[in-house]
Design a protein around this motif. Structure first.
Motif, short mmCIF file in Angstrom:
data_model
loop_
_atom_site.label_atom_id
_atom_site.label_comp_id
_atom_site.label_asym_id
_atom_site.label_seq_id
_atom_site.Cartn_x
_atom_site.Cartn_y
_atom_site.Cartn_z
N GLN A 266 0.76 -1.21 0.05
CA GLN A 266 0.03 0.05 0.09
C GLN A 266 0.90 1.29 -0.07
O GLN A 266 0.70 2.13 -0.84
CB GLN A 266 -1.09 0.01 1.09
CG GLN A 266 -1.77 1.22 1.47
CD GLN A 266 -2.87 1.48 0.31
OE1 GLN A 266 -3.23 0.49 -0.51
NE2 GLN A 266 -2.95 2.80 0.07
N SER A 267 1.73 1.56 1.08
CA SER A 267 2.44 2.60 1.05
C SER A 267 3.69 2.72 1.61
O SER A 267 4.55 3.47 1.84
CB SER A 267 1.52 3.96 1.89
OG SER A 267 1.20 3.37 2.99
N ASP B 282 2.51 -2.76 4.73
CA ASP B 282 1.03 -2.78 4.49
C ASP B 282 0.56 -3.17 3.30
O ASP B 282 1.03 -2.88 2.39
CB ASP B 282 0.54 -1.20 5.06
CG ASP B 282 1.00 -0.27 4.13
OD1 ASP B 282 1.97 -0.43 3.32
OD2 ASP B 282 0.63 0.98 4.34
N ILE B 283 -0.77 -3.78 3.44
CA ILE B 283 -1.13 -3.99 2.02
C ILE B 283 -2.73 -3.23 1.81
O ILE B 283 -3.14 -2.59 2.55
CB ILE B 283 -1.60 -5.47 2.32
CG1 ILE B 283 -2.70 -5.96 3.15
CG2 ILE B 283 -0.48 -6.51 2.35
CD1 ILE B 283 -3.16 -7.49 3.55
N SER C 131 -7.32 -6.15 -0.21
CA SER C 131 -6.25 -7.48 -0.68
C SER C 131 -7.20 -8.49 0.23
O SER C 131 -7.69 -8.52 1.29
CB SER C 131 -5.04 -7.38 -0.06
OG SER C 131 -4.48 -6.09 -0.84
N ASN C 132 -7.15 -9.68 -0.35
CA ASN C 132 -7.91 -10.83 0.11
C ASN C 132 -6.88 -12.14 0.33
O ASN C 132 -6.85 -12.99 -0.35
CB ASN C 132 -8.99 -11.19 -0.47
CG ASN C 132 -9.69 -12.30 -0.20
OD1 ASN C 132 -9.79 -12.84 1.09
ND2 ASN C 132 -10.61 -13.19 -0.74
N ILE C 133 -5.70 -12.01 1.31
CA ILE C 133 -4.72 -12.81 1.07
C ILE C 133 -5.09 -14.04 2.13
O ILE C 133 -5.34 -13.79 3.28
CB ILE C 133 -3.53 -12.18 1.65
CG1 ILE C 133 -3.14 -10.94 0.58
CG2 ILE C 133 -2.42 -13.25 1.78
CD1 ILE C 133 -1.76 -10.33 1.13
N TRP D 244 -1.09 -5.58 7.81
CA TRP D 244 0.38 -5.84 7.56
C TRP D 244 0.70 -7.42 7.38
O TRP D 244 0.32 -8.14 7.96
CB TRP D 244 1.25 -5.49 8.82
CG TRP D 244 1.00 -3.91 9.04
CD1 TRP D 244 0.01 -3.29 9.78
CD2 TRP D 244 1.77 -2.88 8.51
NE1 TRP D 244 0.37 -1.98 9.84
CE2 TRP D 244 1.34 -1.69 9.09
CE3 TRP D 244 2.79 -3.01 7.60
CZ2 TRP D 244 2.14 -0.40 8.64
CZ3 TRP D 244 3.75 -1.66 7.52
CH2 TRP D 244 3.20 -0.55 8.05
N PHE D 245 1.32 -7.14 6.02
CA PHE D 245 1.87 -8.80 5.60
C PHE D 245 3.55 -8.82 6.06
O PHE D 245 4.26 -7.71 5.68
CB PHE D 245 1.74 -8.69 3.91
CG PHE D 245 2.24 -10.05 3.65
CD1 PHE D 245 1.61 -11.34 3.93
CD2 PHE D 245 3.34 -10.17 2.71
CE1 PHE D 245 1.90 -12.41 3.46
CE2 PHE D 245 3.58 -11.50 2.23
CZ PHE D 245 3.11 -12.43 2.46
#
Length: 300
Positions: free
Chosen positions: A212-213, A233-234, A238-240, A288-289
């Motif tokens: 994301q940023s 950050d995603i 998002s659908n992880i 967060w990923f």
């Protein structure tokens, strides 16, 4: 008296030979049926308890077990090849179709701005094809145990920073801020430089596609390992599925309409890390990923 003794001894020997030959014939038939029965768990056995024969049967059963293990491995590789071919045909079709369409538009376009745009799209599709073929090539070499590992002492933080900054323009374009540790970690690890470079590049591509940023890089020592943590950050939509991120051909878009990702990057990265005697894990916390790579510290 001695005559009866020799008669008794001869009869005992004849009975021994008879039962031995009978057991050998039975063993011969059992060996013939092994190709069909072994896959169902059937193994050789004896009714006649003779030490040498028992040792022979044990050796034969060990050979059968080894053959079955190789057979299972071969079937697994065959399934992997089929899966790879199916994934390859799907993933190559999309950029190739895009290239073909934009080439036709380019041939008919007269406006310079449109032509420049079409050329940019074609170049991106070609680069994507190159990246995908490299992934499939590496995957094929790993599956067939042809990828050699050259372990050397590497300063991890230097390599990570160097590779991340080589993508500076892409991060600027995506408006993703990079945050490195204030105090650089000078600890060295044992790894294959080319493999590790590919792993870091795959992580960067993952951030560029789904970030994301912001992206944070962090290091810490756990026992005899240096742990690299990359956190970003995603996007809100998002659908992880975190349990599937290391699955072959998994992409965030389960319908596989995601034209940017083949679903091999993280799968391949995990395999490469494990080949270097390390571990790779993923976590999803709120928005967060996080990816953690654990590699052995260098003694020198």
């Amino acid at each position: 008296m001695w005559g009866w003794f020799f008669v008794f001894l001869a009869l005992a020997l004849l009975f021994y030979i008879y039962f031995l030959m009978r057991q050998l014939r039975k063993l011969k038939e059992a060996v013939k049926s092994l190709p069909t029965s072994a896959s169902f768990g059937s193994r050789l056995s004896l009714d006649f308890r003779e030490r040498t024969l028992l040792e022979l049967v044990d050796e034969l059963n060990m050979m059968v077990d080894a053959f079955e293990a190789k057979n299972i491995q071969a079937k697994k590789m065959e399934e992997n090849v089929k899966l790879s071919i199916a994934g390859l045909s799907h993933d190559l079709r999309t950029p190739l179709t895009s290239i073909n369409g934009y080439v036709q538009l380019l041939n008919s376009a007269t406006d310079d701005a449109k032509r420049a745009h079409y050329l940019t799209v074609i170049e991106q599709s070609v680069n994507r094809l190159i990246e995908m073929t490299e992934h499939f090539y590496d995957l094929a070499r790993i599956d067939t145990n042809q990828k050699e590992v050259a372990l050397v002492s590497i300063p991890l933080s230097n390599l990570v920073e160097e590779i991340f900054l080589s993508f500076y323009e892409q991060f600027e374009e995506k408006k993703i801020e990079l945050h490195f540790p204030e105090q650089p970690n000078d600890q060295k690890i044992i790894a294959d430089k080319l493999m590790l470079t590919r792993v870091i590049q795959n992580i960067i591509q993952n951030i560029l596609r789904y970030g994301q940023s912001k992206a944070f890089i962090h290091y810490e020592i756990e026992k005899n390992y240096l742990v690299l943590t990359v956190r970003n950050d995603i996007k809100k939509d998002s659908n992880i599925a975190i349990e599937k991120v290391f699955t072959r051909f998994y992409t965030e878009v389960t319908s596989r309409t995601n034209t940017e990702a083949s679903g091999l990057g993280l799968y391949l990265s995990k395999m490469l890390v494990e080949k270097m005697h390390g571990e790779m894990a993923a976590e999803l916390q709120d928005n967060w990923f996080m990816l953690k790579i654990q590699l052995p510290l260098s003694g020198g």
